[in-house]
Design a protein around this motif. Structure first.
Motif, PDB file in Angstrom:
ATOM      1  N   LEU A  42      21.553   5.539 -14.335  1.00 32.28           N
ATOM      2  CA  LEU A  42      21.286   5.818 -12.919  1.00 32.28           C
ATOM      3  C   LEU A  42      21.421   7.316 -12.690  1.00 32.28           C
ATOM      4  O   LEU A  42      22.415   7.922 -13.095  1.00 32.28           O
ATOM      5  N   SER A  43      20.418   7.900 -12.068  1.00 31.09           N
ATOM      6  CA  SER A  43      20.436   9.336 -11.795  1.00 31.09           C
ATOM      7  C   SER A  43      19.541   9.640 -10.594  1.00 31.09           C
ATOM      8  O   SER A  43      18.421   9.126 -10.500  1.00 31.09           O
ATOM      9  N   ARG A  44      20.033  10.497  -9.709  1.00 31.32           N
ATOM     10  CA  ARG A  44      19.234  10.914  -8.560  1.00 31.32           C
ATOM     11  C   ARG A  44      18.348  12.113  -8.892  1.00 31.32           C
ATOM     12  O   ARG A  44      17.457  12.458  -8.120  1.00 31.32           O
ATOM     13  N   HIS A  45      18.604  12.737 -10.040  1.00 33.43           N
ATOM     14  CA  HIS A  45      17.909  13.974 -10.379  1.00 33.43           C
ATOM     15  C   HIS A  45      17.079  13.820 -11.647  1.00 33.43           C
ATOM     16  O   HIS A  45      17.100  12.781 -12.301  1.00 33.43           O
ATOM     17  N   TRP A  46      16.340  14.890 -11.975  1.00 33.13           N
ATOM     18  CA  TRP A  46      15.481  14.925 -13.170  1.00 33.13           C
ATOM     19  C   TRP A  46      14.497  13.748 -13.192  1.00 33.13           C
ATOM     20  O   TRP A  46      14.154  13.233 -14.256  1.00 33.13           O
ATOM     21  N   ALA A  96      20.316  -1.193  -8.584  1.00 30.49           N
ATOM     22  CA  ALA A  96      20.580  -0.194  -7.548  1.00 30.49           C
ATOM     23  C   ALA A  96      21.489  -0.772  -6.467  1.00 30.49           C
ATOM     24  O   ALA A  96      22.441  -0.118  -6.019  1.00 30.49           O
ATOM     25  N   ALA A  97      21.230  -2.003  -6.070  1.00 32.80           N
ATOM     26  CA  ALA A  97      22.067  -2.653  -5.047  1.00 32.80           C
ATOM     27  C   ALA A  97      23.469  -2.911  -5.584  1.00 32.80           C
ATOM     28  O   ALA A  97      24.465  -2.737  -4.860  1.00 32.80           O
ATOM     29  N   ARG A  98      23.570  -3.323  -6.830  1.00 28.96           N
ATOM     30  CA  ARG A  98      24.884  -3.641  -7.421  1.00 28.96           C
ATOM     31  C   ARG A  98      25.752  -2.390  -7.525  1.00 28.96           C
ATOM     32  O   ARG A  98      26.982  -2.464  -7.393  1.00 28.96           O
ATOM     33  N   TYR A  99      25.152  -1.236  -7.762  1.00 24.54           N
ATOM     34  CA  TYR A  99      25.902   0.005  -7.914  1.00 24.54           C
ATOM     35  C   TYR A  99      26.129   0.735  -6.592  1.00 24.54           C
ATOM     36  O   TYR A  99      26.886   1.702  -6.552  1.00 24.54           O
ATOM     37  N   THR A 100      25.492   0.302  -5.534  1.00 21.72           N
ATOM     38  CA  THR A 100      25.703   0.918  -4.225  1.00 21.72           C
ATOM     39  C   THR A 100      27.013   0.418  -3.619  1.00 21.72           C
ATOM     40  O   THR A 100      27.243  -0.789  -3.529  1.00 21.72           O
ATOM     41  N   SER A 101      27.871   1.366  -3.215  1.00 22.88           N
ATOM     42  CA  SER A 101      29.164   0.980  -2.645  1.00 22.88           C
ATOM     43  C   SER A 101      29.386   1.509  -1.232  1.00 22.88           C
ATOM     44  O   SER A 101      30.340   1.114  -0.565  1.00 22.88           O
ATOM     45  N   SER A 102      28.525   2.411  -0.780  1.00 22.60           N
ATOM     46  CA  SER A 102      28.654   2.959   0.572  1.00 22.60           C
ATOM     47  C   SER A 102      27.358   3.679   0.916  1.00 22.60           C
ATOM     48  O   SER A 102      26.449   3.799   0.094  1.00 22.60           O
ATOM     49  N   VAL A 161      16.946   4.264 -11.113  1.00 25.84           N
ATOM     50  CA  VAL A 161      17.378   3.428 -12.239  1.00 25.84           C
ATOM     51  C   VAL A 161      16.312   3.449 -13.333  1.00 25.84           C
ATOM     52  O   VAL A 161      15.125   3.277 -13.057  1.00 25.84           O
ATOM     53  N   TYR A 162      16.760   3.631 -14.591  1.00 22.26           N
ATOM     54  CA  TYR A 162      15.853   3.700 -15.736  1.00 22.26           C
ATOM     55  C   TYR A 162      16.398   2.776 -16.821  1.00 22.26           C
ATOM     56  O   TYR A 162      17.573   2.877 -17.201  1.00 22.26           O
ATOM     57  N   ILE A 163      15.557   1.880 -17.326  1.00 23.36           N
ATOM     58  CA  ILE A 163      15.983   0.866 -18.286  1.00 23.36           C
ATOM     59  C   ILE A 163      15.279   1.105 -19.619  1.00 23.36           C
ATOM     60  O   ILE A 163      14.054   1.285 -19.666  1.00 23.36           O
TER      61      ILE A 163
END
Length: 465
Positions: free
Chosen positions: A320-324, A151-157, A167-169
């Motif tokens: 990565l998804s904010r929904h569902w 989550a931190a690695r994919y955060t850009s702003s 995040v789902y693995i």
């Protein structure tokens, strides 16, 4: 053996004897064949005669040799023609696993410089620190530490940010994509996807009876914006699948201004986007803006895998998804992926400690050197191919300058123990029929120069269309 008469026909009898040995080995056996001296003594012929018979079988792909070990034959595989009712992808997969094959069809970047050793060393250290977790404590969506790092690695702003719960693995990329198809309800819906596209994605969509509309990549590595807009206006598009940075297998890097234009168009139509991020870490530049940086994060999903840049010891896929959230959690729970918590923690430490970024700098350089060498050989020894200059990844996308029957090319090379990936594998509707994806990372024949020569010969000899 003495009844063969003329000496120059003796090798044919030796050849026939060896083919019988191979046939009698059974359909799934890998057979070690007699040595040159053993067979010469057994059949009362010269060693040079045995050597000639072996060389004929080796050229036909029925025998392979291992230095200081001898000759072997695997009797289980009979190459099938891709145009005779068999599945071309299956033919590629099966033959690529035969011993002694030169596999130019593979796309396994991490095999050049895997992170297996540092990963397993970290895992051993962590096993001493953490007791074995009870089954009820195992997290179905992945280890929290790894999800937090991703989550931190994919955060850009502050706008384009992710939380661990987003995040789902899963055990592998295929399993994650199957869950996404179910959660998004893609069965029998319309999906727009750039083409050429990875065959794993295409086959999964096809199996789910998804109506796939392919957007061909243009020569400049871009897609036709007018065509995309027309599709969004005229078709009930459920989802658009696009690459984050590198459009593979072309290896193209889309200009940033075009990437922004796509994002604006998709935003105006409120389109859901599934971003393929599998190859972004292999971009030669290493810091190219991602498509997701310009998209609405509330209409976005991102998927990727560790295997392309860490290696086979890290096969996990993730999304990565904010929904569902409830649906994704339910499907991951029902799928019951058996993931090692300690292995996931070790991957998290590689990512957070900077070890992965150091590794990626080296891996990108090595991959570029291998691609450059292959491209140089193609330009020196083949005047029948047009090369798409790659800007990352482990493969080279080429096109035959003359329209040819690529199935014939495939079969000619297969008989010489060379596996290629014809362009038709990267489309569901017959696009890229005159293209090939080539890899310089083969662990088979080390003489890439001769392999390129055989490829050129096969293209010249193939019938036109």
């Amino acid at each position: 053996m003495k009844t063969t008469g003329k000496d120059h026909f003796v090798y044919q009898a030796v050849y026939r004897y060896l083919t019988l040995l191979i046939s009698e080995a059974g359909r799934s056996a890998t057979l070690r064949l007699p040595s040159l001296r053993q067979l010469a003594d057994r059949l009362n012929v010269s060693i040079s005669t045995v050597q000639y018979a072996y060389s004929l079988l080796e050229k036909e792909g029925r025998v392979y040799s291992i230095a200081k070990s001898g000759y072997y034959a695997q009797a289980s595989i009979t190459p099938e023609s891709p145009g005779s009712g068999s599945d071309l992808l299956e033919t590629v997969y099966v033959n690529a696993r035969r011993p002694g094959m030169c596999v130019l069809s593979a796309d396994d970047p991490a095999s050049l410089q895997p992170l297996d050793s540092p990963l397993l060393m970290l895992e051993r250290e962590l096993l001493r620190q953490y007791p074995r977790q009870p089954q009820w404590q195992v997290q179905p969506c992945g280890e929290l530490e790894l999800r937090t790092v991703l989550a931190a690695r994919y955060t850009s702003s502050t706008v384009h940010c992710w939380q661990a719960d987003d995040v789902y693995i899963g055990a592998d990329l295929r399993g994650v994509l199957e869950i996404l198809i179910a959660v998004l309800g893609l069965r029998r819906t319309t999906v727009v996807i750039e083409s050429p596209c990875d065959w794993v994605i295409l086959r999964l969509l096809e199996a789910a009876e998804v109506h796939v509309i392919e957007l061909p990549m243009l020569a400049e590595g871009v897609i036709d914006l007018q065509q995309l807009e027309s599709l969004l206006n005229s078709e009930p598009v459920r989802l658009v699948i696009l690459s984050s940075v590198l459009s593979m297998p072309r290896g193209s890097l889309m200009p940033d201004v075009h990437r922004q234009a796509i994002a604006r168009l998709l935003g105006e139509h409120g389109s859901w986007v599934l971003e393929n991020d599998c190859y972004s870490e292999l971009d030669d530049n290493g810091d190219t803006p991602r498509l997701r940086d310009y998209l609405d994060p509330d209409r976005l999903l991102v998927f990727s895998s560790f295997e392309k840049f860490i290696g086979a010891e890290a096969p996990y896929g993730f999304v990565l998804s904010r929904h569902w959230r409830s649906e994704l959690q339910r499907h991951f729970l029902l799928r019951a992926f058996r993931l090692s918590p300690i292995r996931q923690k070790a991957i998290a430490r590689l990512l957070s400690g900077g070890r992965l970024d150091q590794h990626l700098t080296v891996l990108r350089r090595l991959l570029k050197e291998r691609r450059t060498h292959l491209i140089q050989l193609l330009r020196e020894r083949s005047d029948v191919l047009q090369i798409v200059e790659p800007q990352g990844g482990a493969t080279v996308w080429v096109r035959s300058l003359r329209p040819v029957d690529m199935g014939d090319v495939f079969q000619r090379l297969l008989k010489q123990q060379i596996i290629i990936a014809p362009g038709e594998l990267f489309s569901l509707r017959g696009l890229h029929a005159h293209h090939l994806r080539l890899s310089p990372l083969s662990h088979g024949d080390p003489d890439l120069t001769s392999v390129v020569g055989l490829l050129s010969d096969a293209l010249r000899l193939a019938p036109g269309e």
